[in-house]
Design an enzyme around this catalytic site. Sequence first.
Site, PDB file in Angstrom:
ATOM      1  N   GLU A 167       0.807  -1.230   0.000  1.00 17.09           N
ATOM      2  CA  GLU A 167       0.000   0.000   0.000  1.00 17.09           C
ATOM      3  C   GLU A 167       0.837   1.276   0.000  1.00 17.09           C
ATOM      4  OE1 GLU A 167      -3.077   0.126   2.943  1.00 17.09           O
ATOM      5  OE2 GLU A 167      -4.054  -1.672   2.209  1.00 17.09           O
ATOM      6  N   GLU A 356      -5.148  -8.528   0.892  1.00 19.66           N
ATOM      7  CA  GLU A 356      -5.634  -8.199   2.241  1.00 19.66           C
ATOM      8  C   GLU A 356      -7.126  -7.928   2.171  1.00 19.66           C
ATOM      9  OE1 GLU A 356      -4.118  -5.014   4.688  1.00 19.66           O
ATOM     10  OE2 GLU A 356      -2.044  -5.575   4.261  1.00 19.66           O
TER      11      GLU A 356
END
Length: 445
Positions: A167, A356
Amino acid sequence: MLSAKDFGTDFLWGIATAAAQIEGAATSDGKGPSIWDTFSKRTGKTKKGHHPQIACDFYHRYKDDILLVKTLGFKVFRFSISWSRLLPNGTGEVNQAGITFYHHVIDECLKHDLIPCITLYHWDLPEALSKIGGWKAFGINAAFNEFVSLCAKSFGNKVKDWLVINEPFGFASLGYMLGIHAPGETGLTNFFAAVQHAAIAQADGGRILRAEIKNAKIGTTFSCSEIIPHTQSDLDITAAKRVDCLMNRLFIEPALGMGFPTANWDVLEKFAISHSTWRHKERMTFDFDYIGLQNYFPLVVKFNAFIPVIQAWEVKAKSRKKPHTKMGWEINADSFYNIIKQFAAYPNVKEIVITENGAAFDDKLINGKIDDQDRIDYFKLYLSAMLKAKNEGVNITGYMAWTLMDNFEWAEGYEARFGLVHNDFKTQVRTIKNSGYWWQTFLSP
Ligand code: NOJ
């Protein structure tokens, strides 16, 4: 009833973790400090002053924890490498004890027939590099490449599944623009500098892995959220487009060779011109084997002239009276489906893995049990949405739940519990939650 078999026999089910959130042993065996070690010592930066010094003590308990992954029925164990455990100063002298530790983790996975999947960078920059500018400084790219080469050379003969960066939008925005994550810096100039260097790093990292490791499967991860305009007014719709550029398109488009998404947002265009971002367009491009999508919630936004630059404001799930998790994040599986479709629509995206997805709730340990039906319901909804996208032809080949056990949730400290396994942070006793048992049944052959 939903079953793992619906996704096909080749579909890979995994569980994701990150070094700073689970390892602890923050000063053991030669590890240097990371920005999270130092940031969490600053007053008021994390809830209740929580810090990652001990965390889940995975450093000493990895054998039992990897056995838990196996017990729950997962096939892939995703973990990250602590950069400052291998290179205490960020570059230069290598800490052999760090290399040995990750060999033990990998070997333990292989012993249990689990696939180790390594994330190279999951937010714990060595403090030594932060002192000289961190992700804002151009020198970060050479340092990152040294770290990637070391990991590839050390572990590439055993590990084939790699993720370059976790991320990038997460750490660039929270850490360099809003200052609520390490290293706690603020402002657009810092943010855009970090964005540029991280976009270069994700592609450079991919190239190094490709050159060093035979048969590597190389991906990188992106946070993503469907951005929904609050109303159908032009102002809300264009505000939503700006937020989409920022939160969804900012890192994937450079990786795909498209450069930064400047067309929908004049601020980005100005930045691109004044900072010569164009020159790096090629260097920011890499042909990833797959992309990792990480999704938790959608965002509903409306135009707000008082918010500088982005001129948009989030209308929170709570005020819209929508179901939400302990983090205040809306539970909305349709938005998961929609964002998967949005990313799958890029012609150069070959394969998608959900790297995720999960939820924090107010778990209660009662008589040795955690009845987290809310988490089970969350997974059922989100997995069904993913199956719908897959059945419509999206090439999704794997899914990783966030996360194995309750851990250090960054600025939220130990208060936000995302695990399938409960952790008592005083005793380090692990207790499988009902959601963990649900996964075990779901994955059982
Ligand atoms: C994103 C991050 O990658 C992970 O570290 C974090 O714990 C989860 N999402 C939940 O916030």
